[in-house]
Design an enzyme around this catalytic site. Structure first.
Site: not given
Length: 320
Positions: A110, A189, A192
């Site tokens: 992240k 993939k 969201k």
């Protein structure tokens, strides 16, 4: 066997969520002692809009109930209704080595993607450990990409047990059956964060627009095509029976197939899969206070377990 899993309300649930986790959750709760919570504390690391967070939390509850979660069989609750979990998180934080958290792949990934660095993101695995340990979960169903978080939970629990006393059950992971990666409308993939999803409860014009926007190649209609590399086929085979899937694969390889025909069939299959659940969702949504009653009942069932676990942890480390 006691099973625990959390569902983060970080957006509208989509086909990737369904085939990646929800379907397994529904299967498990028919056979085992299952505890499912809506992880709104966790969602605070990505959702900074109170209205959105509230809406997504309500939507997740509605979606699970509409898809068939029986609140009489599974304990279904909202994480923030159980503040005992955050007290346990602090107790666990006091025995968690920094290096353990710094090695977490999810955290590093992240940060590499430019997500703002904050303590919530860094300490996420400790809160996850508290979620699991506070209900004495035996197993936690996760995807392969989350296996490390269960290993972190095990390490933290063992460290606490070794320092103080045998308070915590050491959980095991239950790696979800590998589902082929659910492709989004752009071929990546479905996620969201990529903005490429087909929502579970999308219908009518919105569903048609989403499916018809699935990216395909520019091969002429008469050309043979490889079904295994085709986004539409890889979505269709998640819904179609094996015999129908084989028939479509043969049509792809033979040539003369219009992608629009495959997309139309995909819409039909999605409607067949979720049609009844859509109607249930509308009916549940119209029942004023029903969802809140379900979540309140769920937290009332889990709270005695959580308080007992927290009490044992407090006594063990001298906070009694």
């Amino acid at each position: 066997m006691r099973v625990l899993s959390g569902i983060q309300p970080s957006g509208v649930l989509h086909l990737g969520n369904y085939f990646g986790a929800i379907r397994q959750h529904l299967d498990l709760h028919r056979q085992h002692d299952c505890y499912y919570f809506i992880a709104d504390y966790h969602a605070l690391t990505s959702i900074r809009d109170r209205v959105l967070l509230h809406q997504y939390t309500c939507d997740v509850a509605l979606d699970y109930l509409a898809l068939g979660l029986d609140p009489e069989k599974a304990v279904f609750y909202r994480q923030s209704d159980l503040p005992e979990v955050t007290e346990l998180q602090w107790i666990l934080t006091s025995v968690t080595p920094m290096g353990l958290l710094e090695r977490c792949h999810s955290y590093k990934d992240k940060i590499a993607r430019g997500i703002p660095f904050d303590h919530g993101l860094f300490a996420y695995p400790v809160l996850m450990a508290a979620d699991i340990l506070i209900v004495n979960a035996d197993v936690v169903p996760v995807g392969q990409d989350q296996k490390q978080h269960i290993e972190v939970t095990r390490d933290i629990a063992q460290k606490f047990n070794n320092l103080y006393s045998e308070v915590f059950v050491i959980p095991k992971d239950m790696i979800r059956e590998e589902t082929a990666v659910v492709p989004g409308v752009d071929g990546q993939k479905m996620s969201k964060s990529y903005g490429n999803t087909i929502e579970i409860f999308s219908e009518g014009k919105a569903l048609k627009q989403a499916v018809m926007s699935i990216v395909t190649d520019c091969a002429p209609v008469e050309a043979p095509k490889d079904p295994d590399t085709n986004n539409v086929y890889n979505l269709l085979k998640l819904f179609a029976a094996k015999e129908e899937t084989s028939e479509w694969a043969e049509k792809f390889r033979k040539g003369g197939l219009k992608y629009s025909d495959v997309k139309k069939r995909l819409i039909e299959l999605i409607n067949l899969e979720f049609g009844e659940a859509r109607e249930r969702r509308k009916e549940i949504s119209a029942r004023k206070g029903f969802v809140e009653d379900v979540l309140a009942s769920g937290v009332n069932r889990v709270r005695p377990i959580a308080r007992e676990t927290l009490s044992r942890a407090r006594v063990a480390c001298g906070l009694d």
